[in-house]
Design a protein around this motif. Structure first.
Motif, PDB file in Angstrom:
ATOM      1  N   PRO A 202       2.856  -9.017   2.339  1.00 54.44           N
ATOM      2  CA  PRO A 202       1.668  -8.746   3.146  1.00 54.44           C
ATOM      3  C   PRO A 202       1.450  -9.856   4.169  1.00 54.44           C
ATOM      4  N   ILE A 203       0.744  -9.510   5.214  1.00 53.71           N
ATOM      5  CA  ILE A 203       0.288 -10.491   6.200  1.00 53.71           C
ATOM      6  C   ILE A 203      -1.126 -10.081   6.588  1.00 53.71           C
ATOM      7  N   THR A 204      -1.981 -11.061   6.751  1.00 55.31           N
ATOM      8  CA  THR A 204      -3.395 -10.795   6.982  1.00 55.31           C
ATOM      9  C   THR A 204      -3.859 -11.527   8.229  1.00 55.31           C
ATOM     10  N   PHE A 205      -4.579 -10.820   9.079  1.00 58.27           N
ATOM     11  CA  PHE A 205      -5.109 -11.383  10.326  1.00 58.27           C
ATOM     12  C   PHE A 205      -6.624 -11.442  10.225  1.00 58.27           C
ATOM     13  N   LEU A 206      -7.186 -12.564  10.662  1.00 62.56           N
ATOM     14  CA  LEU A 206      -8.632 -12.758  10.636  1.00 62.56           C
ATOM     15  C   LEU A 206      -9.155 -12.650  12.057  1.00 62.56           C
ATOM     16  N   ILE A 207     -10.048 -11.688  12.275  1.00 62.29           N
ATOM     17  CA  ILE A 207     -10.576 -11.375  13.600  1.00 62.29           C
ATOM     18  C   ILE A 207     -12.064 -11.716  13.605  1.00 62.29           C
ATOM     19  N   ASN A 208     -12.488 -12.513  14.592  1.00 66.24           N
ATOM     20  CA  ASN A 208     -13.892 -12.917  14.634  1.00 66.24           C
ATOM     21  C   ASN A 208     -14.773 -11.806  15.223  1.00 66.24           C
TER      22      ASN A 208
ATOM     23  N   ASP B 280     -16.092 -11.479  17.963  1.00 64.53           N
ATOM     24  CA  ASP B 280     -15.811 -11.157  19.363  1.00 64.53           C
ATOM     25  C   ASP B 280     -14.507 -10.385  19.540  1.00 64.53           C
ATOM     26  N   GLY B 281     -13.864 -10.004  18.428  1.00 57.58           N
ATOM     27  CA  GLY B 281     -12.635  -9.235  18.512  1.00 57.58           C
ATOM     28  C   GLY B 281     -11.403 -10.080  18.793  1.00 57.58           C
ATOM     29  N   LYS B 282     -11.464 -11.382  18.511  1.00 55.67           N
ATOM     30  CA  LYS B 282     -10.344 -12.296  18.739  1.00 55.67           C
ATOM     31  C   LYS B 282      -9.702 -12.681  17.403  1.00 55.67           C
ATOM     32  N   ILE B 283      -8.378 -12.671  17.359  1.00 55.36           N
ATOM     33  CA  ILE B 283      -7.655 -13.104  16.165  1.00 55.36           C
ATOM     34  C   ILE B 283      -7.683 -14.626  16.148  1.00 55.36           C
ATOM     35  N   ILE B 284      -8.284 -15.194  15.102  1.00 51.54           N
ATOM     36  CA  ILE B 284      -8.400 -16.655  15.040  1.00 51.54           C
ATOM     37  C   ILE B 284      -7.367 -17.281  14.104  1.00 51.54           C
ATOM     38  N   ALA B 285      -6.784 -16.487  13.202  1.00 50.75           N
ATOM     39  CA  ALA B 285      -5.793 -17.031  12.264  1.00 50.75           C
ATOM     40  C   ALA B 285      -5.085 -15.891  11.548  1.00 50.75           C
ATOM     41  N   HIS B 286      -3.974 -16.241  10.914  1.00 50.75           N
ATOM     42  CA  HIS B 286      -3.311 -15.272  10.033  1.00 50.75           C
ATOM     43  C   HIS B 286      -2.817 -15.991   8.784  1.00 50.75           C
ATOM     44  N   PHE B 287      -2.625 -15.213   7.739  1.00 51.42           N
ATOM     45  CA  PHE B 287      -2.140 -15.719   6.455  1.00 51.42           C
ATOM     46  C   PHE B 287      -0.966 -14.849   6.048  1.00 51.42           C
ATOM     47  N   ALA B 288       0.214 -15.444   5.939  1.00 52.03           N
ATOM     48  CA  ALA B 288       1.404 -14.693   5.556  1.00 52.03           C
ATOM     49  C   ALA B 288       1.653 -14.867   4.068  1.00 52.03           C
ATOM     50  N   GLY B 289       1.842 -13.758   3.372  1.00 51.94           N
ATOM     51  CA  GLY B 289       2.113 -13.794   1.940  1.00 51.94           C
ATOM     52  C   GLY B 289       0.920 -13.318   1.133  1.00 51.94           C
ATOM     53  N   ALA B 290       1.191 -13.043  -0.122  1.00 48.83           N
ATOM     54  CA  ALA B 290       0.145 -12.585  -1.037  1.00 48.83           C
ATOM     55  C   ALA B 290      -0.703 -13.770  -1.478  1.00 48.83           C
ATOM     56  N   THR B 291      -1.967 -13.513  -1.722  1.00 47.64           N
ATOM     57  CA  THR B 291      -2.877 -14.554  -2.180  1.00 47.64           C
ATOM     58  C   THR B 291      -3.977 -13.929  -3.020  1.00 47.64           C
ATOM     59  N   ASN B 292      -4.715 -14.770  -3.687  1.00 45.34           N
ATOM     60  CA  ASN B 292      -5.929 -14.337  -4.379  1.00 45.34           C
ATOM     61  C   ASN B 292      -7.070 -14.552  -3.398  1.00 45.34           C
ATOM     62  N   TRP B 293      -7.613 -13.480  -2.869  1.00 49.95           N
ATOM     63  CA  TRP B 293      -8.632 -13.580  -1.829  1.00 49.95           C
ATOM     64  C   TRP B 293      -9.961 -14.107  -2.349  1.00 49.95           C
ATOM     65  N   ASN B 294     -10.093 -14.267  -3.641  1.00 49.15           N
ATOM     66  CA  ASN B 294     -11.305 -14.863  -4.198  1.00 49.15           C
ATOM     67  C   ASN B 294     -11.195 -16.387  -4.286  1.00 49.15           C
ATOM     68  N   ASP B 295     -10.042 -16.931  -3.919  1.00 49.99           N
ATOM     69  CA  ASP B 295      -9.816 -18.372  -3.971  1.00 49.99           C
ATOM     70  C   ASP B 295     -10.686 -19.079  -2.919  1.00 49.99           C
ATOM     71  N   LYS B 296     -11.222 -20.219  -3.294  1.00 48.02           N
ATOM     72  CA  LYS B 296     -12.127 -20.970  -2.399  1.00 48.02           C
ATOM     73  C   LYS B 296     -11.444 -21.469  -1.134  1.00 48.02           C
ATOM     74  N   GLN B 297     -10.115 -21.551  -1.126  1.00 46.16           N
ATOM     75  CA  GLN B 297      -9.410 -22.035   0.066  1.00 46.16           C
ATOM     76  C   GLN B 297      -9.668 -21.152   1.286  1.00 46.16           C
ATOM     77  N   HIS B 298     -10.082 -19.910   1.079  1.00 48.89           N
ATOM     78  CA  HIS B 298     -10.277 -18.977   2.190  1.00 48.89           C
ATOM     79  C   HIS B 298     -11.674 -19.039   2.799  1.00 48.89           C
ATOM     80  N   VAL B 299     -12.599 -19.669   2.110  1.00 49.18           N
ATOM     81  CA  VAL B 299     -14.004 -19.674   2.538  1.00 49.18           C
ATOM     82  C   VAL B 299     -14.179 -20.262   3.936  1.00 49.18           C
TER      83      VAL B 299
END
Length: 159
Positions: free
Chosen positions: A120-126, A128-147
């Motif tokens: 998987p790959i995940t894109f974070l869009i703010n 304003d409709g702008k992609i500010i970052a992406h995360f490549a690979g599987a993760t636990n989305w409840n992990d505090k590192q994503h906050v």
């Protein structure tokens, strides 16, 4: 599975400067929509497929993220790259008891315009409709590192 804590390859990559999210249609419950329809909300766009085992392992945490962050203005869109119709992918997920209210099927090569080369790959869009970052690979989305990144996407006004 490996996580971002285990490997330098599983981490957020900032997009500087942020890029405009691609146009294109997604098939969703109730019809076709585009990412522009979600302007004013932060969007976590996760590219996945039913045949991708790491993708399937991370889907429950995406479902939890939707529940935990929706009231703050975050929309989680699991965008399936399967070539099957929406109903078949939805039926596949229904056996897993996942809600994923914004499940979508890529209709116009959104994934190709994002140039993701892994699942998987995940894109974070703010908002304003702008992609500010992406995360490549599987993760636990409840992990505090994503906050930190999720809060960054939520900055600005709701529309």
């Amino acid at each position: 599975p490996a996580t971002s804590k285990d490997s330098p390859y599983y981490r957020w990559i900032a997009h500087e400067p942020p890029k405009t999210a691609p146009a294109g249609l997604m098939e969703m419950k109730g019809g076709e929509r585009s990412l522009a329809d979600f302007k004013g909300q932060a969007v976590l766009l996760n590219l996945w497929a039913t045949w991708c085992v790491p993708c399937l392992k991370e889907l429950p945490t995406l479902d939890g993220l939707e529940h935990d962050w929706a009231d703050k203005g975050l929309v989680v869109i699991p965008l399936s790259l399967d070539t099957q119709p929406y109903a078949k992918v939805r039926a596949f997920l229904d056996t897993s008891k996942l809600e994923l209210p914004h499940l979508a099927i890529d209709k116009c090569d959104i994934s190709e315009s994002l140039q993701g080369n892994a699942l998987p790959i995940t894109f974070l869009i703010n908002r304003d409709g702008k992609i500010i970052a992406h995360f490549a690979g599987a993760t636990n989305w409840n992990d505090k590192q994503h906050v930190e990144y999720l809060n960054k996407a939520l900055e600005g006004k709701r529309r």
